[in-house]
Design a protein around this motif. Structure first.
Motif, mmCIF file in Angstrom:
data_model
loop_
_atom_site.group_PDB
_atom_site.id
_atom_site.type_symbol
_atom_site.label_atom_id
_atom_site.label_comp_id
_atom_site.label_asym_id
_atom_site.label_seq_id
_atom_site.Cartn_x
_atom_site.Cartn_y
_atom_site.Cartn_z
ATOM 1 N N LEU A 433 0.819 -1.205 0.000
ATOM 2 C CA LEU A 433 0.000 0.000 0.000
ATOM 3 C C LEU A 433 0.853 1.256 0.000
ATOM 4 N N THR A 449 -5.448 5.631 2.357
ATOM 5 C CA THR A 449 -5.476 4.326 3.010
ATOM 6 C C THR A 449 -6.883 4.021 3.515
ATOM 7 N N VAL A 473 -5.018 -3.623 5.129
ATOM 8 C CA VAL A 473 -5.253 -2.292 4.574
ATOM 9 C C VAL A 473 -5.271 -2.374 3.052
ATOM 10 N N MET A 475 -6.446 0.438 -0.607
ATOM 11 C CA MET A 475 -6.346 1.801 -1.097
ATOM 12 C C MET A 475 -7.647 2.237 -1.744
ATOM 13 N N SER A 489 -4.576 -3.912 -2.023
ATOM 14 C CA SER A 489 -3.131 -3.687 -1.969
ATOM 15 C C SER A 489 -2.362 -4.825 -2.639
#
Length: 560
Positions: A433, A449, A473, A475, A489
């Motif tokens: 990421l 994020t 996480v 994007m 990611s």
């Protein structure tokens, strides 16, 4: 109202639930004839006749099953059954002895097949095309580009071609004449291997059923081993309805959703004695989005107040003093409706875009998260990633592929900056990421994020507490005039050197929980100031407990 061709909602009168045919190992092509379901079991070579209400199966080719081993595609046209086997297409009469007659041989392996009147449609992953043949002459009429990168199966409804792709975990709706993609939806399970429409005789409504085939791990109790518990794998194959709804105006389609209970709780258990005064412990709450709706949020352990930061809801827990030896449990529990979502925009639709606002430039084009955007290696990578491309959508796509070419997935104890990650060539989801953000922002693409957790993808196990192994996480990138679009990611980095699937390029599966968009998920303040992470970090103060329960399956709403 959305036209019927753009939605499939569970009928109120009745519907088949998940179909798990007895004795099946690896279902491939499927087809309905009235309320009877036919399927190919590629491993055993069985042609199965299945009762969807009872899962009872009959082997129709009991004396010819060896001839059918490895068959994949299946189609019915009246009493004629069509199938693909290796690189050839065969047909036989359903009421005959099922002896296979050769129709055509392709240069490459044939995967799926569909029949409409005198036209035969054949998918071939190796070639990248959908071949269209004349049933009467056995000659190729034309060919269409296949929409995905994996093995594909196909069926027909009216003037639509419906294509499932195993690698993309996606079903596409195409124009039958031109091959243009109308929309696509993510499937709720991985590795779709066949699809067929069932028409409810009472309502006249079409319900799309999708077959899935793969393996699942399980713990085997082996009394002859020490220890007696062993990790094993077994076949997993079934058929499940795919519900969808297409919102053409908003450029997206939703598919099978779930009602999920998510809990995030901190257990205060410091590694070392520490005293903090006037403490604010801030934890992001789930967001309301196109694919995620909040039914209810309630505190756990102690009450919280709520604030809004950059449009994101935050739960704020307050302590007058945290003294050495104190123990607390605090957090929140949310009841969420979540669906899979797939946006569809073409490069042509984003050719002439308005400029980013100064506020967006200040917040989403700068290095505000240790992205190493001023280093030579990252600046050079930003130039190499897009080449001479000027279209925003193609730039994002090229950046994604560049990062996938340069990195391989691996877990690290901490997140390094993008320059270090790029040199190393291995990164976690957070490091993928960081590199995506750096290259995107240097190329004028506003991005941020999003996270923070994924529900374990056991969507056939309801009411059982599920705990994720990791946080996660991904994007979002901004298209002026359209809005924020998601991009995973690292999960689409599945093949060394590509081609990479695009299932999570402008798409998210049902198990993604959206929160903390562009902000830090969890922060700690003491006496009005952020706590110095070098002296006291959240990880040293508390243990987090994340739990999910999948309560029921939902269907997407219809729009008016």
């Amino acid at each position: 109202m959305i036209p019927d061709s753009a939605s499939s909602i569970p009928p109120k009168q009745k519907s088949f639930t998940t179909i798990r045919p007895i004795g099946a190992a690896a279902l491939q092509g499927i087809a309905f004839s009235g309320e009877t379901l036919f399927a190919i079991d590629a491993t055993n070579g069985y042609l199965l006749q299945i009762d969807p209400k009872s899962d009872s199966s009959t082997i129709l080719n009991s004396s010819r099953e060896l001839d059918w081993v490895g068959a994949s595609g299946l189609a019915l046209a009246g009493e004629t059954l069509w199938l693909t086997l290796d690189n050839s297409v065969y047909f036989c009469q359903l009421k005959g002895d099922l002896s296979l007659q050769h129709f055509v041989t392709l240069p490459y392996t044939a995967n799926g097949i569909a029949v409409r009147d005198a036209t035969i449609y054949i998918t071939s992953q190796r070639s990248g095309y959908i071949f269209i043949y004349s049933r009467d002459t056995g000659r190729e009429i034309t060919r269409l580009y296949a929409p995905g990168v994996g093995a594909e199966h196909i069926t027909i409804r009216g003037e639509e071609l419906w294509v499932s792709d195993a690698e993309e975990q996606t079903v596409y709706c195409l124009d039958r004449a031109t091959g243009e993609i109308h929309f696509s939806v993510l499937t709720p399970f991985a590795n779709p291997t066949g699809l067929a429409f069932y028409t409810d005789p009472e309502t006249g409504q079409d319900i799309l059923y999708v077959a899935y085939s793969g393996e699942e791990p399980y713990i085997r109790d082996n009394p002859n081993a020490d220890p007696n518990f062993e990790l094993q794998y077994r076949d997993r194959t079934f058929i499940h309805p795919l519900y969808f709804s297409h919102n053409a105006e908003r450029h997206y389609a939703l598919s099978n959703g779930y009602l999920i209970e998510m809990s995030y709780i901190e257990e205060l258990a410091p590694l070392e004695d520490v005293e903090l005064k006037q403490v604010e412990w801030r934890i992001a709450l789930p967001a309301e989005t196109d694919r995620q709706k909040i039914r209810k949020i309630e505190p756990i352990g102690m009450p919280f107040t709520e604030e809004v930061q950059d449009g994101q809801r935050i739960a704020v827990f307050k302590f007058d003093t945290l003294k050495p030896g104190e123990r607390h449990l605090f957090g929140w529990k949310a009841l969420l409706e979540v669906w899979s979502i797939k946006y569809r925009l073409t490069p042509r639709e984003v050719e002439k875009l308005p400029d980013l606002s100064p506020d967006f430039e200040t917040r989403y084009l700068v290095d505000n998260d240790e992205l190493a955007m001023d280093t030579e290696i990252i600046r050079r990578a930003a130039r190499e990633a897009i080449g001479r491309e000027t279209n925003l959508l193609r730039k994002v796509y090229n950046i994604r592929n560049y990062v996938y070419d340069k990195l391989s997935y691996g877990i690290k104890p901490h997140i390094d900056t993008p320059d270090i990650v790029l040199e190393r060539g291995v990164g976690s989801c957070g490091e993928y990421l960081g590199l995506l953000l750096a290259l995107g922002r240097l190329n004028g693409i506003a991005c941020r994020t999003v996270g923070r957790y994924k529900c374990p993808a056991h969507n056939d196990k309801f009411g059982i507490p599920l705990e994720p192994d990791f946080n996660h996480v991904w994007m979002e990138f901004y298209v002026p005039g359209v809005g924020w679009l998601p991009m995973e990611s690292n999960p689409d980095d599945t093949v060394e050197g590509g081609p990479y699937p695009t299932r999570f390029f402008m798409g998210l599966a049902w198990y993604h929980m959206e929160m903390a968009k562009g902000i830090t998920f969890e922060t700690l303040r003491s006496e009005g100031a952020p706590v110095n992470k070098e002296n006291t970090s959240i990880g040293e103060l508390a243990i987090n407990h994340v739990r999910f329960k999948i309560l029921e399956e939902l269907s997407p709403p219809q729009w008016t």
